[in-house]
Design a protein around this motif. Structure first.
Motif, short mmCIF file in Angstrom:
data_model
loop_
_atom_site.label_atom_id
_atom_site.label_comp_id
_atom_site.label_asym_id
_atom_site.label_seq_id
_atom_site.Cartn_x
_atom_site.Cartn_y
_atom_site.Cartn_z
N HIS A 152 -15.31 4.31 -14.20
CA HIS A 152 -15.94 5.23 -15.26
C HIS A 152 -17.32 4.52 -15.60
O HIS A 152 -17.53 3.18 -15.76
CB HIS A 152 -15.20 5.47 -16.07
CG HIS A 152 -13.81 6.36 -16.04
ND1 HIS A 152 -12.72 5.72 -16.32
CD2 HIS A 152 -13.66 7.37 -15.17
CE1 HIS A 152 -11.83 6.22 -15.56
NE2 HIS A 152 -12.18 7.39 -14.94
N ASP A 171 -18.46 3.20 -18.32
CA ASP A 171 -18.28 2.30 -19.27
C ASP A 171 -17.39 1.07 -19.01
O ASP A 171 -17.16 0.17 -19.85
CB ASP A 171 -18.11 2.68 -20.75
CG ASP A 171 -16.92 3.53 -20.71
OD1 ASP A 171 -16.33 3.81 -19.70
OD2 ASP A 171 -16.49 4.00 -21.70
N ASP A 172 -16.55 1.47 -18.11
CA ASP A 172 -15.31 0.29 -17.64
C ASP A 172 -15.93 -1.24 -17.69
O ASP A 172 -15.32 -2.12 -18.20
CB ASP A 172 -14.61 0.62 -16.51
CG ASP A 172 -13.78 2.05 -16.67
OD1 ASP A 172 -13.67 2.42 -17.66
OD2 ASP A 172 -13.42 2.62 -15.57
N HIS A 228 -8.21 3.77 -13.31
CA HIS A 228 -8.46 2.47 -13.39
C HIS A 228 -7.60 1.71 -12.22
O HIS A 228 -8.18 0.72 -11.65
CB HIS A 228 -8.11 1.75 -14.66
CG HIS A 228 -8.97 2.36 -15.91
ND1 HIS A 228 -8.79 2.32 -16.97
CD2 HIS A 228 -10.21 2.95 -15.51
CE1 HIS A 228 -9.77 2.57 -17.98
NE2 HIS A 228 -10.72 3.33 -16.79
ZN LIG Z 1 -12.50 4.33 -17.63
#
Ligand SMILES: [Zn+2]
Length: 245
Positions: A20, A22-23, A122
């Motif tokens: 994603h 911002d990960d 994730h």
């Molecule tokens: Zn994420």
């Protein structure tokens, strides 16, 4: 005893994958800031636009990720797979990521932990990157020709949350205590304003880094988890031992 040749300077890029937008910043942004500050190129590959998130529109989230990458001194690209919350572990995806590895030709690769955690994308991306690192070495893989095979030097997992930390791998602690590193990391997390308005995710990450740091006589540290055993030329290259957080 024969003199040994010194190794060439380690200048290969660090390549970080995120499911994603911002990960990467929340999971290992301080480590990236540290590497780019010493001159190592960094590149981000983000595998969705965060369109399933409760907060923020995809266009906004892409813009936030681009801004955060710039703040960390990194370049960024987006790869479209199955969409946010729909990521599947498939050979075709691993081959696509192997193609990215062959193009960027990084030394160190950072990927989300394959441990099950709060978001299924994730751990699935962590497994896909594991497979991609192997596939990038296979010279006969027709989908990847003509780009030459590439073997990365390390795959290290980062954990977006405490729950994502693999409990079967001892962490490597990266000292990110320098104030300019912490400031760059915080700025990159703040760039994701659509995500930080709902909960104070930044404080959570700083607290995790502080806890790891305090446990090993540092101000702040990021825990990374090696996918494979680390190899050293001698005992003198080990660095110091943390006491354990
Ligand atoms: Zn994420």
């Amino acid at each position: 005893m024969k003199p040994t040749l010194s190794s060439p300077p380690d200048t290969l890029a660090v390549l970080a994958f995120g499911a994603h937008p911002d990960d990467i910043e929340f999971g290992c942004g301080g480590v990236i800031a540290q590497e780019t500050l010493i001159g190592r190129p960094a590149h981000f590959v983000v595998c969705s636009r965060g369109e399933a998130g409760t907060h923020g529109q995809p266009e906004q989230r892409v813009a936030e990720a681009r801004r955060a990458a710039t703040l960390l001194g990194a370049t960024i690209e987006f790869v479209e797979f199955d969409g946010d919350s729909h990521l599947e572990v498939r050979a075709a995806h691993a081959i696509t990521l192997a193609g990215v590895l062959r193009r960027v030709r990084p030394g160190i690769v950072l990927a989300p932990s394959p441990a099950e955690n709060q978001h299924p994308d994730h751990s699935r991306l962590g497994r896909l990157v594991c497979d991609a690192a192997r596939l990038a070495c296979f010279g006969g893989l027709r989908e990847l020709t003509p780009s030459p095979p590439h073997r990365i030097s390390h795959l290290l997992f980062y954990a977006v949350t405490r729950e994502a930390e693999p409990d079967n791998i001892s962490p490597v602690l990266i000292d990110i205590s320098r104030p300019e590193i912490v400031a760059a990391w915080v700025a990159a997390m703040e760039a994701h304003s659509s995500q930080t308005s709902a909960r104070n995710y930044i404080e959570v990450q700083l607290a995790r880094a502080r806890l790891y740091g305090l446990g090993a006589a540092m101000e702040y540290a990021t825990a990374l988890f090696p996918a494979n055993p680390l190899v050293f030329n001698s005992l003198s290259g080990l660095g110091r031992g943390g006491r354990g957080a």
